[in-house]
Design an enzyme around this catalytic site. Structure first.
Site, PDB file in Angstrom:
ATOM      1  CD  GLU A 140      -3.135  -0.766   0.265  1.00  0.00           C
ATOM      2  OE1 GLU A 140      -3.166   0.323  -0.348  1.00  0.00           O
ATOM      3  OE2 GLU A 140      -4.005  -1.645   0.108  1.00  0.00           O
ATOM      4  CG  ASP A 280      -5.729  -6.877  -7.738  1.00  0.00           C
ATOM      5  OD1 ASP A 280      -4.645  -7.000  -7.167  1.00  0.00           O
ATOM      6  OD2 ASP A 280      -6.670  -6.230  -7.258  1.00  0.00           O
ATOM      7  CD  GLU A 373     -14.725  -5.016  -2.167  1.00  0.00           C
ATOM      8  OE1 GLU A 373     -15.096  -3.959  -2.716  1.00  0.00           O
ATOM      9  OE2 GLU A 373     -13.534  -5.330  -2.058  1.00  0.00           O
ATOM     10  CD  GLU A 394     -10.366  -1.112  -8.572  1.00  0.00           C
ATOM     11  OE1 GLU A 394     -11.478  -0.761  -8.101  1.00  0.00           O
ATOM     12  OE2 GLU A 394      -9.306  -0.966  -7.950  1.00  0.00           O
ATOM     13  CB  THR A 477      -1.896  -0.831  -9.371  1.00  0.00           C
ATOM     14  OG1 THR A 477      -3.141  -1.484  -9.195  1.00  0.00           O
ATOM     15  CG2 THR A 477      -1.220  -0.637  -8.024  1.00  0.00           C
TER      16      THR A 477
END
Ligand SMILES: *[C@@H]1O[C@H](CO)[C@@H](O)[C@H](O)[C@H]1NC(C)=O
Ligand SMILES: *[C@@H]1O[C@H](CO)[C@@H](O)[C@H](O)[C@H]1NC(C)=O
Ligand SMILES: *[C@@H]1O[C@H](CO)[C@@H](O)[C@H](O)[C@H]1NC(C)=O
Ligand SMILES: *[C@@H]1O[C@H](CO)[C@@H](O)[C@H](O)[C@H]1NC(C)=O
Ligand SMILES: *[C@@H]1O[C@H](CO)[C@@H](O)[C@H](O)[C@H]1NC(C)=O
Length: 579
Positions: A140, A280, A373, A394, A477
């Site tokens: 993160e 992902d 979600e 996304e 990302t």
């Protein structure tokens, strides 16, 4: 944003994509008219207002803490909580790192607000420190903080007019390098795979968990690679690459990774995996690293990995999870994080597949007003507990890529409906709030930083891509742009460059085109007195507009690699190897 199991983020993406764009240029004049200019501008301005509503409320009520709590007009120092489901080892006197400001810098540039960008850069230069006793999630912190700083540094230096003369002396790069060095002890394991957690002041803490996720150790290469290229200090790129190679070596015989693993033993813990949480951005970074650094090694990993996803996870337009050892389906669930995949497929050149998955996501979005979600495909029902929508980007991101790839105005309409939903359900007086439950639209007191770095940015770029006109970027990302530079690429052999490239260039010059549509080749042509500077020399379009083919001869040359594209078993031109 990006993805840890259960964490709020995931994402992705970037620029270039050579393959299909040329053809689409030819079609685009016929398509654009259906969505008139006034409507496009109105939407762009609406997205601009959304960004400022989020940003100004953060600056008023939360800065310099990490994120805004928009329902109570207060703040949270969330950097230490990201990915930290049990909230263990929380620091007592951590006062925030201005996370949302760091995440907003590249968006401010895209919105053209150089004044505010400068103010933010100067504040951080003088006030940000990483010498704090706080245990953070490496993944993160890498995508949000390191990526935000590296991208803002490049944006601060790539234009002479962006900042007042003389005020920028690479302060953000020094901060990024300081942070990068604090990451390095995490990689000091027998496998080279990094711990998921590190204390910024003290390094790896005693008895630290050795469990991490595939995305956690497989999506560091863009930020750490860029940091090495910018500083000349190879340690960051080397550490990230070593981890990525190790991770790849752990794939199953089906070319599938698992979801979680042990960094000490190098063994898998969870064998089921998919394209959503925990995995992902591993796929995303293989492809984007290939575009950014031009090294075949990344493509040689991405290509079989992508084929395996299509083979074992795909079910029509949906993707489920499967056991890496057997390829047998495990969980039939759609997750909101998976919605980045069609965007990645646009980069790969797989437009029809991207289009059909994106439509299914839109279907769910339309039904609930936002994307839940988790959705149980086998029961056609919401997951009993994961009914939230934390302002994730996304779906907007894939919509942006598909519009860039096709110029089909239908995607602008999808964008309009996203804008409408966000304003209707999530806008509150002091910012934008997450949705706790999509069945009741009950709100939650949290404005995630990725709403500013990604959701607003991709929506803005959907309606106005002028930022991309003169330069190709890949987006990390977390939505931070990094320019694609031929100097970061390995050199290509001269023989790949056809000698009639100038005529090819002039043929297409008439069309307005964004850089994403243009052909970019890592080889820079040192133009022999032509005065034309062009980076895309070797592109030869596929014979047919829809990229369908029967034989290899109908496929052109890929502009990124200058390789002859081949016809896949499914009948599409691509950089496929025969399988
Ligand atoms: C730049 O951002 C600041 C702070 O949000 C705002 O006050 C100002 O109007 C913005 N400038 C432009 C040109 O949008
Ligand atoms: C650094 O922070 C202090 C306290 O918030 C502030 O007064 C100062 O202006 C900041 N520095 C810059 C360059 O903005
Ligand atoms: C680490 O684990 C050992 C053995 O379980 C224990 O004795 C020690 O107190 C732990 N250290 C910390 C800081 O928790
Ligand atoms: C996407 O799919 C729809 C529905 O099947 C089709 O009408 C449209 O032409 C497709 N667009 C592209 C760009 O493939
Ligand atoms: C460039 O030259 C090649 C080989 O001579 C030819 O096949 C191709 O059509 C030419 N391309 C253009 C755009 O003129």
């Amino acid at each position: 944003m990006a993805s840890l199991v259960g964490s709020p983020a995931r994402s992705r993406q970037s620029a270039l994509l050579p393959f299909l764009f040329v053809v689409i240029l030819v079609l685009s004049p016929f398509l654009v008219s259906a969505f008139d200019e006034a409507r496009r501008i109105r939407l762009r301005e609406e997205v601009r207002r959304m960004f400022y509503h989020a940003y100004e409320n953060y600056m008023t009520y939360a800065f310099p803490h990490d994120e805004l709590k928009p329902l109570t007009s207060t703040y949270t120092d969330s950097l230490s909580e990201l990915g930290n489901l049990k909230l263990e080892h929380l620091p007592e006197n951590y006062k925030g790192s201005a996370l949302t400001l760091i995440e907003s810098l590249s968006s401010l540039v895209i919105l053209g607000n150089n004044t505010e960008f400068e103010r933010g850069v100067l504040w951080l230069s003088e006030n940000l420190t990483f010498d704090v006793d706080v245990r953070i999630n490496l993944f993160e912190c890498n995508i949000r903080v390191l990526g935000g700083l590296v991208s803002a540094h490049i944006l601060a230096t790539d234009s002479k007019s962006r900042l007042a003369p003389g005020i920028y002396k690479n302060q953000l790069l020094s901060l990024a390098a300081d942070l990068g060095q604090r990451f390095l002890p995490a990689f000091d394991t027998p496998t080279g795979l990094p711990y998921a957690w590190i204390n910024l002041k003290h390094g790896v803490v005693e008895n630290e968990t050795s469990e991490t996720s595939t995305s956690g150790c497989g999506s560091l290469i863009l930020e750490m690679g860029a940091l090495s290229r910018l500083t000349g200090d190879s340690r960051y790129e080397t550490a990230a690459l070593r981890a990525l190679r190790k991770l790849w070596s752990m794939r199953s015989s089906l070319d599938l990774p698992g979801t979680t693993l042990d960094v000490i033993t190098g063994e898998w813990i969870v064998y089921s995996s998919g394209i959503g949480a925990g995995v992902d951005s591993f796929y995303e970074y293989l492809m984007k690293a290939y575009i950014l650094f031009g090294s075949d090694e990344f493509w040689d990993m991405f290509h079989p990995a992508y084929i395996a996803v299509q083979k074992y996870f795909r079910h029509g337009p949906w993707y489920h999870e499967a056991d890496m050892r057997t390829g047998k389906a495990t969980y039939w669930q759609l997750t909101s994080l998976q919605a980045f995949w069609p965007g990645l497929q646009v980069l790969v050149g797989d437009i029809p597949a991207a289009n059909s998955s994106h439509r299914q996501f839109f279907h769910i979005w339309d039904r609930f007003g936002v994307l839940p979600e988790r959705y149980l495909l086998d029961h056609d029902a919401l997951h009993p507990t994961e009914k939230y929508y934390p302002l994730r980007p996304e779906f907007a991101e894939s919509t942006f890529y598909l519009y860039q790839g096709t110029k089909d105005p239908w995607y602008l309409e999808v964008g309009e409906s996203i804008v409408r939903s966000l304003n209707y359900y999530t806008r509150v007086q002091a910012g934008f709030a997450s949705i706790r439950d999509v069945t009741t639209m009950q709100l939650e007191d949290h404005q995630h930083s990725f709403f500013l770095s990604e959701t607003c940015k991709y929506l803005y770029l959907l309606f106005d891509d002028s930022f991309l006109v003169n330069q190709n970027y890949i987006f990390t990302t977390e939505g931070h742009p990094i320019p694609i530079r031929s100097s970061w690429h390995e050199r290509l052999p001269q023989t790949y460059i056809p000698n009639n490239w100038t005529s090819f260039k002039s043929e297409n010059q008439a069309n307005r085109q964004s850089a994403m549509q243009s052909r970019l080749c890592p080889a820079t042509i040192s133009g022999a007195n032509t005065g034309i500077s062009i980076e895309s020399a070797c592109h030869i379009p596929d014979l047919r507009a829809n990229h369908r083919c029967i034989t290899d001869e109908e496929c052109g040359t890929d502009s990124t690699t200058c390789r002859q594209r081949t016809c896949s078993l499914a009948g599409y031109c691509g950089l496929w190897f025969r399988i």
